[in-house]
Design an enzyme around this catalytic site. Structure first.
Site, mmCIF file in Angstrom:
data_model
loop_
_atom_site.group_PDB
_atom_site.id
_atom_site.type_symbol
_atom_site.label_atom_id
_atom_site.label_comp_id
_atom_site.label_asym_id
_atom_site.label_seq_id
_atom_site.Cartn_x
_atom_site.Cartn_y
_atom_site.Cartn_z
ATOM 1 N N CYS A 114 -2.845 4.920 7.752
ATOM 2 C CA CYS A 114 -3.212 4.538 9.035
ATOM 3 C C CYS A 114 -1.842 5.031 9.856
ATOM 4 O O CYS A 114 -1.854 4.957 11.170
ATOM 5 C CB CYS A 114 -2.934 3.080 9.195
ATOM 6 N N HIS B 191 -13.662 0.882 -0.497
ATOM 7 C CA HIS B 191 -13.566 2.356 -0.737
ATOM 8 C C HIS B 191 -12.168 2.614 -1.378
ATOM 9 O O HIS B 191 -11.549 3.793 -1.488
ATOM 10 C CB HIS B 191 -13.530 3.140 0.582
ATOM 11 N N GLN C 201 -5.420 -3.323 -2.269
ATOM 12 C CA GLN C 201 -4.694 -2.287 -3.043
ATOM 13 C C GLN C 201 -4.638 -3.037 -4.521
ATOM 14 O O GLN C 201 -4.168 -2.333 -5.622
ATOM 15 C CB GLN C 201 -3.217 -2.040 -2.717
ATOM 16 N N ASN D 112 0.996 -1.170 0.032
ATOM 17 C CA ASN D 112 -0.073 0.006 -0.088
ATOM 18 C C ASN D 112 0.670 1.177 0.036
ATOM 19 O O ASN D 112 0.101 2.234 -0.230
ATOM 20 C CB ASN D 112 -0.888 -0.018 1.236
ATOM 21 N N SER E 165 -11.747 -4.474 -0.398
ATOM 22 C CA SER E 165 -12.544 -3.273 0.078
ATOM 23 C C SER E 165 -13.084 -2.438 -1.030
ATOM 24 O O SER E 165 -12.478 -2.367 -1.994
ATOM 25 C CB SER E 165 -11.290 -2.403 0.797
#
Length: 353
Positions: free
Chosen positions: A314, A200, A178, A150, A198
């Protein structure tokens, strides 16, 4: 947000996805577990979404388990396998540069008696299949290595990892948050037993993702959330029909050939002295760049006040260097001159300032 270039952290939800979701928010709002006609309509919409996502990765619809996102999917994959071995414990193989939700899950599992090997990457952030092979033990219960890093955008040779896992009959999980929709994925061809994704990251809604589980109904994976038997009994709770429909719409509308604004970006970044990290096998939308001097950093950030990251989102509020950058050999000084610029994957009308 014309100066937003942190798409690896999150993408906006597309207008098409919003329009597809709307009826399921207000009109067709029934609980998909209900037996009446409205409930069956919601159930059928979820099944159609399951089929579309399964087709994208060469899976069966029954093998798609919807979650709140990739972090939950990763937790379900690792803990779901580990909790089957609570009495005997066992050994897990992962890498030093996984997303924090993988690393923190592994830290938790270590605290209750499991052993974890963290494989070191090379200077480009690539994990070698040889290191996976050498780390195998007779009590290895799981291999979990991400598909695309990522922060660096480095594409891992997961087909090689899957082949090793298959040979030794060890479950192989990959975090594909990713890479999903950006890279070709075939779970059979790559010998992937579990895969996290995921919404989003691909212009879908936040709060929804999925875990592909090979032969899910017979997997014996231990659920984290017990409920009313939803998601093959592996993830309880009322299924969020609008979010699941939105995730499928994002997958459906994602173009076969993505066209990031890479040429425009090259015109901008070529004005500076920098090196690109991640090696030759990287996704085109993620750029990890290290500027040669502090002066170059100041010139870049003042001339181009983009919303970008140093490391992953994060880690953004931490003062320590990214664990990914230190793992590939960067000093704190060099890491401070390193930025992740992630371009919009497709259909962006934005202009680089």
């Amino acid at each position: 947000m014309n100066n937003y270039y942190d798409y690896a952290a999150s993408t906006p939800i597309s207008k098409y996805v919003i329009e597809v979701m709307k009826p399921w928010e207000t009109d067709n709002f029934a609980n998909p577990s209900s037996a009446h006609q409205a409930g069956r309509a919601s159930h059928n919409a979820i099944q159609q979404a399951r089929e579309l996502i399964a087709e994208k990765i060469g899976a069966l619809p029954s093998e798609i388990i919807f979650t709140s996102g990739a972090s939950e999917a990763n937790n379900l994959a690792l803990k779901g396998v580990a909790f089957k071995h609570l009495d005997s414990k066992g050994h897990i193989i992962t890498s030093e540069i996984e997303h924090k939700c993988i690393l923190n899950t592994c830290t938790f599992l270590e605290s209750i008696g499991f052993e974890v090997t963290y494989l070191a990457p090379d200077e480009n952030g690539r994990i070698s299949s040889d290191s996976v092979q050498k780390a195998l033990r007779s009590d290895t219960i799981l291999i979990s290595i991400h598909h695309v890093n990522n922060e660096l955008g480095t594409i891992q040779p997961i087909k090689e990892f899957g082949a090793i896992a298959f040979e030794y009959n060890i479950p192989f999980h990959t975090d594909a948050a990713q890479s999903f929709c950006k890279c070709d994925i075939d779970v059979d061809d790559m010998d992937i037993d579990m895969l996290s994704l995921s919404g989003h990251k691909i212009y879908g809604p936040k709060g929804v993702g999925a875990l592909y589980v090979r032969d899910a109904r017979d997997s014996e994976l231990i659920p984290l959330i017990h409920g009313g038997g939803q998601e093959a009994g592996l993830r309880g709770g009322t299924s969020p029909t609008p979010l699941i429909v939105g995730l499928a719409a994002a997958v459906e509308s994602y173009p076969t050939q993505a066209h990031p604004i890479e040429k425009q970006f090259l015109d901008v970044i070529s004005q500076f002295n920098f090196t690109r990290n991640g090696g030759n096998s990287v996704v085109p939308t993620t750029w990890s760049v290290t500027f040669q001097t502090d002066e170059e950093v100041k010139r870049f950030t003042s001339d181009y006040p983009w919303l970008i990251s140093q490391g992953s989102a994060c880690n953004a509020l931490s003062n320590v260097a990214s664990h990914v950058l230190t793992a590939i050999g960067m000093s704190e000084e060099i890491a401070r001159r390193t930025y992740r610029i992630s371009l919009p994957p497709y259909n962006s009308s934005e202009k680089l300032a």
